[in-house]
Scaffold this motif. Structure first.
Motif, PDB file in Angstrom:
ATOM      1  N   ILE A  94       0.833  -1.198   0.000  1.00  0.00           N
ATOM      2  CA  ILE A  94       0.000   0.000   0.000  1.00  0.00           C
ATOM      3  C   ILE A  94       0.868   1.249   0.000  1.00  0.00           C
ATOM      4  CG2 ILE A  94      -1.628   1.360   1.376  1.00  0.00           C
ATOM      5  CD1 ILE A  94      -2.925  -1.231   2.250  1.00  0.00           C
ATOM      6  N   ALA A  95       1.929   1.223   0.813  1.00  0.00           N
ATOM      7  CA  ALA A  95       2.819   2.382   0.888  1.00  0.00           C
ATOM      8  C   ALA A  95       3.455   2.690  -0.467  1.00  0.00           C
ATOM      9  CB  ALA A  95       3.890   2.139   1.944  1.00  0.00           C
ATOM     10  N   GLN A  96       3.895   1.635  -1.155  1.00  0.00           N
ATOM     11  CA  GLN A  96       4.513   1.833  -2.466  1.00  0.00           C
ATOM     12  C   GLN A  96       3.509   2.379  -3.484  1.00  0.00           C
ATOM     13  OE1 GLN A  96       7.589   1.631  -3.349  1.00  0.00           O
ATOM     14  NE2 GLN A  96       8.580   0.510  -1.683  1.00  0.00           N
ATOM     15  N   LEU A  97       2.266   1.912  -3.386  1.00  0.00           N
ATOM     16  CA  LEU A  97       1.224   2.394  -4.293  1.00  0.00           C
ATOM     17  C   LEU A  97       0.941   3.874  -4.046  1.00  0.00           C
ATOM     18  CD1 LEU A  97      -0.667   1.419  -6.543  1.00  0.00           C
ATOM     19  CD2 LEU A  97      -2.375   0.910  -4.775  1.00  0.00           C
ATOM     20  N   ILE A  98       0.848   4.254  -2.762  1.00  0.00           N
ATOM     21  CA  ILE A  98       0.635   5.662  -2.420  1.00  0.00           C
ATOM     22  C   ILE A  98       1.796   6.509  -2.939  1.00  0.00           C
ATOM     23  CG2 ILE A  98       0.498   7.317  -0.519  1.00  0.00           C
ATOM     24  CD1 ILE A  98      -0.940   5.141   1.103  1.00  0.00           C
ATOM     25  N   SER A  99       3.009   5.998  -2.743  1.00  0.00           N
ATOM     26  CA  SER A  99       4.195   6.714  -3.201  1.00  0.00           C
ATOM     27  C   SER A  99       4.158   6.923  -4.716  1.00  0.00           C
ATOM     28  CB  SER A  99       5.461   5.945  -2.809  1.00  0.00           C
ATOM     29  OG  SER A  99       6.613   6.600  -3.285  1.00  0.00           O
ATOM     30  N   LEU A 100       3.706   5.908  -5.436  1.00  0.00           N
ATOM     31  CA  LEU A 100       3.603   6.010  -6.892  1.00  0.00           C
ATOM     32  C   LEU A 100       2.630   7.120  -7.293  1.00  0.00           C
ATOM     33  CD1 LEU A 100       4.270   4.897  -9.722  1.00  0.00           C
ATOM     34  CD2 LEU A 100       2.385   3.258  -9.412  1.00  0.00           C
ATOM     35  N   TYR A 101       1.441   7.133  -6.646  1.00  0.00           N
ATOM     36  CA  TYR A 101       0.460   8.182  -6.931  1.00  0.00           C
ATOM     37  C   TYR A 101       1.068   9.574  -6.728  1.00  0.00           C
ATOM     38  CZ  TYR A 101      -3.174   4.537  -6.464  1.00  0.00           C
ATOM     39  OH  TYR A 101      -3.950   3.419  -6.596  1.00  0.00           O
ATOM     40  N   LEU A 102       1.757   9.733  -5.587  1.00  0.00           N
ATOM     41  CA  LEU A 102       2.263  11.050  -5.215  1.00  0.00           C
ATOM     42  C   LEU A 102       3.457  11.464  -6.068  1.00  0.00           C
ATOM     43  CD1 LEU A 102       2.013  10.689  -1.334  1.00  0.00           C
ATOM     44  CD2 LEU A 102       0.517  12.020  -2.819  1.00  0.00           C
ATOM     45  N   THR A 103       4.299  10.502  -6.402  1.00  0.00           N
ATOM     46  CA  THR A 103       5.462  10.810  -7.235  1.00  0.00           C
ATOM     47  C   THR A 103       5.036  11.313  -8.608  1.00  0.00           C
ATOM     48  OG1 THR A 103       6.788   9.131  -6.092  1.00  0.00           O
ATOM     49  CG2 THR A 103       7.587   9.876  -8.229  1.00  0.00           C
ATOM     50  N   LYS A 104       3.961  10.721  -9.146  1.00  0.00           N
ATOM     51  CA  LYS A 104       3.443  11.167 -10.439  1.00  0.00           C
ATOM     52  C   LYS A 104       2.958  12.611 -10.378  1.00  0.00           C
ATOM     53  CE  LYS A 104       2.021   6.735 -12.436  1.00  0.00           C
ATOM     54  NZ  LYS A 104       0.869   5.915 -12.907  1.00  0.00           N
ATOM     55  N   GLU A 105       2.584  13.054  -9.167  1.00  0.00           N
ATOM     56  CA  GLU A 105       2.138  14.437  -8.984  1.00  0.00           C
ATOM     57  C   GLU A 105       3.283  15.349  -8.543  1.00  0.00           C
ATOM     58  OE1 GLU A 105      -1.000  15.685  -9.523  1.00  0.00           O
ATOM     59  OE2 GLU A 105      -1.450  13.726 -10.423  1.00  0.00           O
ATOM     60  N   CYS A 106       4.511  14.833  -8.695  1.00  0.00           N
ATOM     61  CA  CYS A 106       5.722  15.617  -8.422  1.00  0.00           C
ATOM     62  C   CYS A 106       5.973  15.907  -6.947  1.00  0.00           C
ATOM     63  CB  CYS A 106       5.726  16.927  -9.219  1.00  0.00           C
ATOM     64  SG  CYS A 106       5.754  16.661 -11.008  1.00  0.00           S
ATOM     65  N   TYR A 107       5.519  15.010  -6.063  1.00  0.00           N
ATOM     66  CA  TYR A 107       5.888  15.102  -4.661  1.00  0.00           C
ATOM     67  C   TYR A 107       7.104  14.216  -4.405  1.00  0.00           C
ATOM     68  CZ  TYR A 107       1.266  17.174  -3.903  1.00  0.00           C
ATOM     69  OH  TYR A 107       0.167  17.986  -3.944  1.00  0.00           O
ATOM     70  N   ASP A 108       7.899  14.583  -3.429  1.00  0.00           N
ATOM     71  CA  ASP A 108       8.991  13.742  -2.960  1.00  0.00           C
ATOM     72  C   ASP A 108       8.467  12.904  -1.798  1.00  0.00           C
ATOM     73  OD1 ASP A 108      12.162  13.442  -2.941  1.00  0.00           O
ATOM     74  OD2 ASP A 108      11.480  13.490  -0.869  1.00  0.00           O
ATOM     75  N   THR A 109       8.708  11.601  -1.812  1.00  0.00           N
ATOM     76  CA  THR A 109       8.137  10.742  -0.775  1.00  0.00           C
ATOM     77  C   THR A 109       9.212   9.903  -0.092  1.00  0.00           C
ATOM     78  OG1 THR A 109       7.702   8.876  -2.266  1.00  0.00           O
ATOM     79  CG2 THR A 109       5.974  10.547  -2.063  1.00  0.00           C
ATOM     80  N   LYS A 110       8.917   9.513   1.123  1.00  0.00           N
ATOM     81  CA  LYS A 110       9.746   8.548   1.852  1.00  0.00           C
ATOM     82  C   LYS A 110       8.800   7.613   2.593  1.00  0.00           C
ATOM     83  CE  LYS A 110      13.775   9.219   3.382  1.00  0.00           C
ATOM     84  NZ  LYS A 110      15.050   9.604   4.025  1.00  0.00           N
ATOM     85  N   ILE A 111       9.127   6.321   2.602  1.00  0.00           N
ATOM     86  CA  ILE A 111       8.284   5.295   3.218  1.00  0.00           C
ATOM     87  C   ILE A 111       8.962   4.721   4.458  1.00  0.00           C
ATOM     88  CG2 ILE A 111       7.274   2.999   2.900  1.00  0.00           C
ATOM     89  CD1 ILE A 111       7.042   3.639  -0.092  1.00  0.00           C
ATOM     90  N   VAL A 112       8.192   4.605   5.538  1.00  0.00           N
ATOM     91  CA  VAL A 112       8.615   3.844   6.709  1.00  0.00           C
ATOM     92  C   VAL A 112       7.459   2.936   7.106  1.00  0.00           C
ATOM     93  CG1 VAL A 112      10.267   5.566   7.543  1.00  0.00           C
ATOM     94  CG2 VAL A 112       7.896   5.677   8.287  1.00  0.00           C
ATOM     95  N   ASN A 113       7.784   1.858   7.804  1.00  0.00           N
ATOM     96  CA  ASN A 113       6.777   0.831   8.070  1.00  0.00           C
ATOM     97  C   ASN A 113       6.407   0.646   9.533  1.00  0.00           C
ATOM     98  OD1 ASN A 113       8.657  -0.695   5.575  1.00  0.00           O
ATOM     99  ND2 ASN A 113       6.556  -0.068   5.199  1.00  0.00           N
ATOM    100  N   ASP A 114       6.926   1.501  10.416  1.00  0.00           N
ATOM    101  CA  ASP A 114       6.557   1.391  11.833  1.00  0.00           C
ATOM    102  C   ASP A 114       6.656   2.756  12.501  1.00  0.00           C
ATOM    103  OD1 ASP A 114       9.318   1.617  13.362  1.00  0.00           O
ATOM    104  OD2 ASP A 114       9.670   0.257  11.682  1.00  0.00           O
ATOM    105  N   GLY A 115       6.069   2.839  13.689  1.00  0.00           N
ATOM    106  CA  GLY A 115       5.976   4.115  14.377  1.00  0.00           C
ATOM    107  C   GLY A 115       7.308   4.687  14.817  1.00  0.00           C
ATOM    108  N   GLU A 116       8.200   3.853  15.320  1.00  0.00           N
ATOM    109  CA  GLU A 116       9.500   4.343  15.778  1.00  0.00           C
ATOM    110  C   GLU A 116      10.294   4.941  14.617  1.00  0.00           C
ATOM    111  OE1 GLU A 116      11.674   1.440  17.943  1.00  0.00           O
ATOM    112  OE2 GLU A 116      10.189   1.242  19.536  1.00  0.00           O
ATOM    113  N   SER A 117      10.258   4.267  13.478  1.00  0.00           N
ATOM    114  CA  SER A 117      10.955   4.792  12.297  1.00  0.00           C
ATOM    115  C   SER A 117      10.333   6.102  11.836  1.00  0.00           C
ATOM    116  CB  SER A 117      10.913   3.772  11.159  1.00  0.00           C
ATOM    117  OG  SER A 117      11.579   2.575  11.512  1.00  0.00           O
ATOM    118  N   ALA A 118       9.006   6.201  11.989  1.00  0.00           N
ATOM    119  CA  ALA A 118       8.319   7.432  11.594  1.00  0.00           C
ATOM    120  C   ALA A 118       8.825   8.619  12.398  1.00  0.00           C
ATOM    121  CB  ALA A 118       6.810   7.268  11.776  1.00  0.00           C
ATOM    122  N   LEU A 119       8.954   8.445  13.694  1.00  0.00           N
ATOM    123  CA  LEU A 119       9.421   9.532  14.555  1.00  0.00           C
ATOM    124  C   LEU A 119      10.868   9.892  14.238  1.00  0.00           C
ATOM    125  CD1 LEU A 119       7.804   8.378  17.915  1.00  0.00           C
ATOM    126  CD2 LEU A 119       7.106  10.323  16.496  1.00  0.00           C
TER     127      LEU A 119
END
Length: 235
Positions: A16-41
């Motif tokens: 799901i994260a990769q799919l969201i990233s694909l949508y946003l990248t096509k709209e010229c956003y820069d994205t970064k993916i993390v998979n847990d809360g500690e990494s998010a912080l």
């Protein structure tokens, strides 16, 4: 060259994260993916995103706690993602400081519309120069500036998420006028919101916690209808 706006995607389902990233990248956003809360912080501190897409159900530190910790120090907009559609979950997310809430599964166009709407409110696009007072509302102890998204209350600057500030500005711009919750949703959120009118109640509650009532004015509840910015007789 204008730098891209950065979006931190926090979801334990990497597909799901990769799919969201694909949508946003096509709209010229820069994205970064993390998979847990500690990494998010951790990544929030180094990546410094303009917006966070935050899943609620995360291993270890859940999305609610991530939202709480970030909001305690920063006003970076947060859109919560969840397969849980209960009103309680939506309200809790908003009470913790989230700016929006999207239920899974969601349509890519809806996601992009929500992202753009929240970012537009957080970082207003430059417009034709206007007088300094064009988007400023002032009362005793209170100054709300919509041009630079700032609020000064009792001599102190307040950190306030975009929608809270816009709601306060909208009410204060029409003193003593009563607005229904539906009118406030239409004017502040500006698109077909998939929640309910309790969203307005939550944001008013948070405003009252930050600015309280004064002897000059207050945010009044008009029972069965909505809210108004009431000017008080101070004589």
């Amino acid at each position: 060259m204008v730098s891209k706006q950065k979006i931190l995607i926090v979801d334990d389902d990497n597909n799901i994260a990769q799919l969201i990233s694909l949508y946003l990248t096509k709209e010229c956003y820069d994205t970064k993916i993390v998979n847990d809360g500690e990494s998010a912080l951790s990544e929030f501190a180094s990546y410094k995103p303009n917006l966070i897409l935050l899943d609620i159900m995360l291993p270890g530190v859940d999305g609610y706690q991530v939202c709480r910790e970030i909001r305690s120090k920063h006003d970076t907009p947060i859109i919560m993602l969840s397969a849980k559609g209960d009103i309680f979950d939506k309200v809790l997310g908003l009470e913790l400081g989230a700016d929006d809430y999207i239920m899974k599964p969601f349509d890519s166009k809806e996601l992009l519309a929500r992202v753009k709407a929240v970012l537009r409110r957080y970082t207003p696009t430059p417009s034709t120069p206007q007088p300094d007072n064009s988007k400023v509302v002032e009362y005793p102890l209170l100054s709300i500036n919509l041009s630079n998204y700032s609020v000064v209350y009792d001599g102190h600057s307040l950190e306030m998420p975009p929608k809270e500030l816009e709601l306060l500005y909208f009410l204060a711009s029409a003193p003593n006028q009563v607005f229904t919750r539906e009118q406030l949703l239409d004017n502040i959120w500006g698109y077909d919101y998939v929640g309910d009118t309790r969203t307005v109640d939550v944001h008013v509650k948070r405003l009252r916690e930050k600015i309280g009532d004064t002897s000059y004015w207050k945010i009044s509840t008009v029972w069965g209808i909505g809210y108004k910015f009431e000017l008080l007789d101070n004589n």
